[in-house]
Design a protein around this motif. Structure first.
Motif, PDB file in Angstrom:
ATOM      1  N   GLY A  38       0.826  -1.208   0.000  1.00  0.00           N
ATOM      2  CA  GLY A  38       0.000   0.000   0.000  1.00  0.00           C
ATOM      3  C   GLY A  38       0.857   1.252   0.000  1.00  0.00           C
ATOM      4  N   GLU A  39       1.873   1.242   0.829  1.00  0.00           N
ATOM      5  CA  GLU A  39       2.730   2.420   0.943  1.00  0.00           C
ATOM      6  C   GLU A  39       3.551   2.617  -0.333  1.00  0.00           C
ATOM      7  N   LYS A  40       4.086   1.535  -0.881  1.00  0.00           N
ATOM      8  CA  LYS A  40       4.882   1.656  -2.107  1.00  0.00           C
ATOM      9  C   LYS A  40       4.018   2.151  -3.263  1.00  0.00           C
ATOM     10  N   PHE A  41       2.824   1.599  -3.344  1.00  0.00           N
ATOM     11  CA  PHE A  41       1.924   2.013  -4.422  1.00  0.00           C
ATOM     12  C   PHE A  41       1.637   3.514  -4.305  1.00  0.00           C
ATOM     13  N   PHE A  42       1.362   3.931  -3.082  1.00  0.00           N
ATOM     14  CA  PHE A  42       1.036   5.335  -2.847  1.00  0.00           C
ATOM     15  C   PHE A  42       2.235   6.229  -3.162  1.00  0.00           C
ATOM     16  N   TYR A  43       3.393   5.788  -2.735  1.00  0.00           N
ATOM     17  CA  TYR A  43       4.608   6.550  -2.983  1.00  0.00           C
ATOM     18  C   TYR A  43       4.823   6.729  -4.493  1.00  0.00           C
ATOM     19  N   ARG A  56     -10.444  12.711   5.407  1.00  0.00           N
ATOM     20  CA  ARG A  56     -10.606  11.409   4.764  1.00  0.00           C
ATOM     21  C   ARG A  56      -9.284  10.966   4.132  1.00  0.00           C
ATOM     22  N   TYR A  57      -8.637  11.897   3.451  1.00  0.00           N
ATOM     23  CA  TYR A  57      -7.346  11.598   2.820  1.00  0.00           C
ATOM     24  C   TYR A  57      -6.338  11.152   3.879  1.00  0.00           C
ATOM     25  N   GLU A  58      -6.242  11.918   4.954  1.00  0.00           N
ATOM     26  CA  GLU A  58      -5.284  11.581   6.020  1.00  0.00           C
ATOM     27  C   GLU A  58      -5.577  10.194   6.593  1.00  0.00           C
ATOM     28  N   LYS A  59      -6.845   9.944   6.828  1.00  0.00           N
ATOM     29  CA  LYS A  59      -7.258   8.679   7.448  1.00  0.00           C
ATOM     30  C   LYS A  59      -6.789   7.477   6.627  1.00  0.00           C
ATOM     31  N   TYR A  60      -7.055   7.507   5.316  1.00  0.00           N
ATOM     32  CA  TYR A  60      -6.731   6.344   4.495  1.00  0.00           C
ATOM     33  C   TYR A  60      -5.300   6.371   3.969  1.00  0.00           C
ATOM     34  N   ARG A  61      -4.690   7.541   3.963  1.00  0.00           N
ATOM     35  CA  ARG A  61      -3.274   7.628   3.604  1.00  0.00           C
ATOM     36  C   ARG A  61      -2.428   6.945   4.681  1.00  0.00           C
ATOM     37  N   LYS A  70      -6.545   2.285   0.693  1.00  0.00           N
ATOM     38  CA  LYS A  70      -5.382   3.170   0.555  1.00  0.00           C
ATOM     39  C   LYS A  70      -4.914   3.278  -0.903  1.00  0.00           C
ATOM     40  N   THR A  71      -4.823   2.131  -1.581  1.00  0.00           N
ATOM     41  CA  THR A  71      -4.377   2.173  -2.976  1.00  0.00           C
ATOM     42  C   THR A  71      -5.430   2.867  -3.856  1.00  0.00           C
ATOM     43  N   THR A  72      -6.700   2.672  -3.507  1.00  0.00           N
ATOM     44  CA  THR A  72      -7.761   3.332  -4.267  1.00  0.00           C
ATOM     45  C   THR A  72      -7.698   4.844  -4.075  1.00  0.00           C
ATOM     46  N   LEU A  73      -7.399   5.266  -2.851  1.00  0.00           N
ATOM     47  CA  LEU A  73      -7.222   6.694  -2.577  1.00  0.00           C
ATOM     48  C   LEU A  73      -6.109   7.256  -3.473  1.00  0.00           C
TER      49      LEU A  73
END
Lengths: 277, 311
Positions: free
Chosen positions: A137-142, B299-304, A178-181
């Motif tokens: 999740g973190e890598k994808f977001f990064y 919302r962004y902070e929560k799911y981030r 998270k990845t969807t965000l």
């Protein structure tokens, strides 16, 4: 404190293999005995039946990115946390790290495809079936943030039979959100996002970031879906039809854009990038 | 009510009380038994194992979404269909009133009787259920209505039609819509939160779980059959998965727990409806005071942040 480590990896030229270096190899689909060197030269596609062997992330990078690799930076050393103290998870991770030389099932980096700059995200089936945990999740977001910063397309190749990683419990489920965000951020910033779906991409991975690309490209014969075929068979108590949940089936049902053989993935992506540049 | 295994001693006493109560001369014994029953109830329910909580969460008599819609909202109107394929009975959507608020709702309904369960597909939605939900999200966004979702499903339906019609894409797009919608969202896990099929309508600004509900990436049975190759070891798997409301709060996945009557909502449904109604109204007032940009930022902070893996 975030993103503190930076490490550059040289492009991969040597291919790692899991199987012993036998000269001959049997096709897992048609059982034809094949000369290993031919298969390697043929992108691990059986010349007899077109079966696409399951391959690791190094090989995909080799086939798709210029120079056969990408630069994994900052997040590449992220360590998985054992949120639940799941039995055997810590040992399993240690063993897999040694065996695969990867820190997680996911990798992300900067690279070029026919000279087009891209951020490339990939999952490796060898690492707990390419399943999604918090590191993914973190890598994808990064990667998404890098794409936005550099204003370059984001390409995600998945080989994730496990979906969300059971060992991280509810935290892994939350990675779907998270990845969807992250994908929403790509949309807001008008960044092209392409999914390459390889065998298999299932469950929570398929039902989150892997389904949300602007263009979905599937490798021939890949098993793609939400529920696993065995679970479906147990539920409906019938045998599933031939080819069910395979790429060609999904194309027919309108669920993916293209089915592209492995040896044409690079030229296809390059064409999309050219058409949109 | 149907007793669970660990509830049997309690039900035996209650049964005895009912018998003796018909005879007024036995009032003393009845009173004594009633006290005993209270004590036993306290004992049983204050030390529940995770597996026992799983059983309460799935209890047939536990209030379901329709009970909450009927008893918590002042009024509502159910709307139907995804405009693409059909009307999924496992997901109920509509508009309603609570206190002075107009709201939109999306709810998974399992049904209680055998017929209802079959009719509701045991609360397992097809893609058209999620697409119906997305249609209501559109309506809510347009009219600036807060969205309330009730989550209660073993999971999205694993079937041929569901896969053909893109179960994965329906879930993914439903999550995306929930996370990008410009109106506040509140989710309540009221019973069973089964994996991606639950998250599809639970990726909200505020997420709460009823005290005896569960939420997990995989069912205890599924986990047990992978881990121990034996689905009957689900009790052990439930402990490993940390899937109770309290676990979820500790893991930072939910924002709070809604108190239930001792033993579960089905013991005192009226009390449960009252608790939930107050909770929803409080949350609606809380969100009303935030402007939408602030809500989107939170919302962004929560799911981030979820599942921090640094340092």
């Amino acid at each position: 404190m975030f993103f503190q480590r930076k490490e550059t990896k040289l492009p991969q030229t040597e291919q790692k293999r899991e199987t012993p270096d036998n000269l001959w190899i049997k096709c897992e689909n048609c059982s034809e005995i094949l000369y290993r060197k031919h298969i390697e030269k043929n992108y691990w596609i059986c010349p007899n039946c077109n079966y696409h062997f399951r391959i690791n992330s190094d090989l995909y990078l080799n086939y798709i990115l210029d120079g056969g690799g990408f630069i994994e930076e900052y997040v590449y050393n992220l360590e998985t946390k054992d949120f639940l103290n799941f039995p055997g998870y810590a040992e399993k991770l240690k063993e897999l790290k040694e065996k695969t030389k990867l820190n997680d099932a996911s990798r992300v980096g900067y690279g070029k495809i026919d000279n087009f700059d891209v951020i490339f995200f990939i999952t490796d089936f060898r690492f707990l079936a390419g399943s999604m945990g918090a590191v993914l999740g973190e890598k994808f977001f990064y990667g998404v943030l890098k794409s936005i910063e550099k204003k370059i397309p984001y390409i995600a190749l998945t080989s994730s039979g496990g979906g969300a990683r059971m060992h991280e419990g509810i935290i892994s489920l939350m990675q779907m959100a998270k990845t969807t965000l992250a994908v929403i951020e790509l949309r807001k910033n008008s960044i092209l996002y392409i999914n390459i779906l390889t065998d298999p991409t299932m469950g929570g991975v398929m039902a989150s970031f892997a389904a949300l690309g602007d263009i979905l490209i599937a490798e021939p014969g890949a098993l793609l879906g939400f529920a696993g075929p065995r679970v479906i068979e147990q539920t409906i108590k019938e045998k599933l039809p031939e080819g069910f949940q395979r790429s060609e089936f999904l194309l027919k049902k309108g669920q993916v854009d293209l089915v592209v053989p492995r040896n044409e993935l690079k030229t296809t992506i390059s064409k999309i990038l050219r058409l949109l540049s | 009510m149907r007793p669970l295994d660990f509830e049997k001693p309690l039900y035996d006493i209650l049964e005895k009380i009912r018998e003796l109560e018909t005879n007024p001369s036995l009032k003393d014994s009845v009173d004594r038994l009633k006290k005993e029953a209270e004590k036993l109830k306290e004992e049983i329910y204050s030390n529940l194992t995770r597996w026992q909580i799983v059983q309460i969460a799935r209890h047939q008599d536990r209030p379901k979404s329709l009970d909450y819609l009927n008893n918590v909202l002042d009024e509502f109107l159910e709307l139907h269909g995804d405009r693409l394929f059909s009307d999924d009975s496992a997901i109920i959507v509509g508009i309603g009133k609570i206190d002075k608020f107009s709201i939109a709702f999306i709810a998974q309904e399992k049904g209680k009787t055998t017929n209802e369960k079959i009719e509701r597909n045991f609360g397992m939605p097809h893609p058209e259920g999620y697409r119906k939900g997305m249609r209501i999200m559109d309506l809510a966004e347009k009219l600036k209505l807060p969205i309330i979702t009730f989550v209660d499903t073993p999971g999205a339906y694993p079937g041929i039609g569901a896969e053909e019609r893109g179960q994965f894409s329906a879930i993914a797009y439903s999550i995306m819509k929930m996370l990008s919608i410009k109106t506040p969202t509140i989710s309540y896990i009221i019973g069973e939160g089964g994996s991606g099929g639950a998250l599809a309508i639970a990726a909200a600004d505020r997420v709460f779980a009823l005290e005896y509900s569960i939420y997990s990436v995989i069912s205890p049975e599924g986990c047990a059959s992978i881990l121990f190759r034996d689905a009957s070891k689900a009790e052990k798997a439930a402990d490993i998965l940390k899937l109770t409301a309290r676990d979820l709060l500790e893991l930072g996945v939910i924002d709070g727990i809604v108190k239930e009557p001792l033993g579960g909502a089905h013991w005192q449904p009226k009390e449960m409806y009252k608790n939930l109604k107050e909770h929803i109204i409080e949350q609606l007032y809380f969100l009303k005071n935030l402007d939408i940009d602030e809500i989107l930022k939170l919302r962004y902070e929560k799911y981030r942040r979820v599942g921090i893996v640094y340092g």
